[in-house]
Design an enzyme around this catalytic site. Structure first.
Site, mmCIF file in Angstrom:
data_model
loop_
_atom_site.group_PDB
_atom_site.id
_atom_site.type_symbol
_atom_site.label_atom_id
_atom_site.label_comp_id
_atom_site.label_asym_id
_atom_site.label_seq_id
_atom_site.Cartn_x
_atom_site.Cartn_y
_atom_site.Cartn_z
ATOM 1 N N CYS A 143 0.834 -1.201 0.000
ATOM 2 C CA CYS A 143 0.000 0.000 0.000
ATOM 3 C C CYS A 143 0.867 1.249 0.000
ATOM 4 O O CYS A 143 1.369 1.678 1.040
ATOM 5 C CB CYS A 143 -0.939 0.018 1.208
ATOM 6 S SG CYS A 143 -2.070 1.424 1.230
ATOM 7 N N CYS A 146 -0.624 4.094 2.072
ATOM 8 C CA CYS A 146 -0.472 3.880 3.512
ATOM 9 C C CYS A 146 0.950 4.174 3.986
ATOM 10 O O CYS A 146 1.163 4.788 5.036
ATOM 11 C CB CYS A 146 -0.817 2.439 3.881
ATOM 12 S SG CYS A 146 -2.408 1.839 3.299
ATOM 13 N N ASP A 147 1.925 3.688 3.234
ATOM 14 C CA ASP A 147 3.299 3.658 3.723
ATOM 15 C C ASP A 147 4.290 4.539 2.975
ATOM 16 O O ASP A 147 5.402 4.764 3.435
ATOM 17 C CB ASP A 147 3.825 2.212 3.675
ATOM 18 C CG ASP A 147 2.966 1.251 4.484
ATOM 19 O OD1 ASP A 147 2.444 1.673 5.529
ATOM 20 O OD2 ASP A 147 2.815 0.090 4.069
#
Length: 331
Positions: A143, A146-147
Site C-alpha cells: 500500500c 499507507c506507507d
C-alpha cells in the site's frame, strides 16, 4: 449462542461497527478470527509498522498499537470478542446461522443472529519471492498510500511491481516522496488504461522496466537495500538498489466463507447499495475493504463500520416494530 448482532472481522471497520453497536445497546458479538487468511486479529493493519495518517495520532502509531486501542474501546462498551474464525454461514433464513472453524455444520449447533455485519477485509496478494517474509514491512509493502510517506522511503529509489492501473497510480503517488520510481512489468506492455499508462510512462521520475521479474528482496538484515531482477526473455539477473518494494498486484476480498450467498462484483468484492452498507440480503451489512476496492484505508474502513452499525440499528428497530404490529394483529 444467539445475538442481536454478530460482526465478523476485527479491523477498523469491524471494531468501529462494534463500538457504535455496543453504545446503542445492541450487545454485539465480534468474531475477530484466529489467523484468518493468514493474518492476525486486526487484519491488514497489523502488518503495517508506522501509521501516520489516522486522525488523532499526530506522532504516529504502529498498526498493532492502533488495533489494540480499537479492541480495547470495543470491549469498554460491552462488545463480546471471540478469537475464533467463522468458516461457514447460512443466510437463507433468519436468524442467520454461523459456524466456527472446526465445527461440523450438520452436527454442531451454530451461532445465530438477527443482523450480521461482514467486515472481513481483503488480503493483499503477494508473490512469495525470496526475502519477502524477512523484509515485509521493513521496506516492502502492498500500500503506497499507507506507507509511501514513511521516512525510510523519502528521497530514495523505489520499485513498484505490477502492470495495471493500480501500479501506475501507486508509482505516480510515490514520485512525491521518492528520488526515482521504477515499475517492474512482467510483460512488454501495461494492462492499465491508456491514460494511466501514458501518465506513468511520461513522468520524469518514473522508469518502466519491461519484461522484468523481481525474484528476490535483499537487505542488511534490518531493512531492504536492493532487489534482484530477472529479464523474462534472457533470464539474466541484475541487482537494483532500492529502499522500497511495493506490490500493486491486487487484493483478494475475504469472502470465500460466504459461499456466494451475497452479491459480489467481478473481482469478488461485496456489492452494497450506493451510499449504504446494505447487501442484497436484508439484515446483512458490509463494512470496510471487503466491499471497498477503491480507497482501502483504515480511516475509510472505520467510517464504513460506523455506517454499517447505524444501518443495523435502523434495521433492528424496524424489525422490532413489525414484530410488535404482527403480535398486536395490525399486520
Amino acid at each position: 449462542m444467539h445475538s442481536k448482532v454478530i460482526i465478523v472481522g476485527s479491523g477498523p471497520a469491524g471494531h468501529t461497527a462494534a463500538i457504535y453497536a455496543a453504545r446503542a445497546n445492541l450487545e454485539p458479538v465480534l468474531f475477530e478470527g484466529m489467523l484468518a487468511g493468514g493474518v492476525a486479529p486486526g487484519g491488514q493493519l497489523t502488518t503495517t509498522t508506522e501509521v501516520e495518517n489516522f486522525p488523532g495520532f499526530p506522532a504516529g502509531i504502529t498498526g498493532i498499537e492502533l488495533t489494540d486501542k480499537l479492541r480495547e474501546q470495543s470491549e469498554r462498551f460491552g462488545t463480546e470478542i471471540i478469537t475464533e474464525t467463522i468458516t461457514r454461514v447460512d443466510l437463507s433464513s433468519r436468524p442467520f446461522k454461523l459456524w466456527r472453524e472446526g465445527a461440523e455444520a450438520d452436527a454442531d449447533e451454530p451461532d445465530t443472529c438477527d443482523a450480521l455485519i461482514i467486515a472481513t477485509g481483503a488480503t493483499a496478494k503477494r508473490l512469495g519471492i525470496a526475502g519477502e517474509d524477512k523484509y515485509w514491512q521493513r521496506g516492502m509493502s502492498a500500500c503506497a498510500v499507507c506507507d509511501g510517506a514513511a521516512p525510510i522511503f523519502r528521497n530514495k529509489p523505489l520499485v513498484v511491481i505490477g502492470g495495471g492501473d493500480s501500479a501506475c497510480e501507486e508509482a505516480t503517488f510515490l514520485t512525491k516522496y521518492a528520488s526515482h520510481v521504477y515499475i517492474a512489468v512482467r510483460r512488454d506492455a501495461f494492462r492499465a488504461s491508456q491514460i494511466m499508462a501514458r501518465r506513468a510512462e511520461n513522468h520524469p521520475k518514473i522508469t518502466v522496466m519491461w519484461n522484468t521479474h523481481v525474484i528476490e528482496a535483499k537487505g542488511d538484515g534490518s531493512v531492504l537495500t536492493h532487489v534482484v531482477l530477472q529479464d523474462a526473455n534472457t533470464k539474466e539477473t541484475r541487482n537494483l538498489a532500492t529502499s522500497g518494494l511495493f506490490y500493486a498486484i491486487g487484493h483478494t476480498p475475504n469472502t470465500a466463507f460466504l459461499d456466494g450467498q451475497l452479491d459480489t462484483d467481478e473481482t469478488g468484492y461485496l456489492v452494497v447499495k450506493p451510499g449504504t452498507s446494505l447487501t442484497n440480503v436484508a439484515g446483512v451489512f458490509a463494512a470496510g475493504d471487503v466491499h471497498d476496492k477503491t480507497y482501502r484505508q483504515a480511516i475509510t474502513a472505520a467510517g464504513s463500520g460506523c455506517m454499517a452499525a447505524l444501518d443495523t440499528e435502523k434495521y433492528l428497530e424496524n424489525l422490532a416494530a413489525e414484530e410488535h404490529e404482527r403480535a398486536s394483529g395490525k399486520l
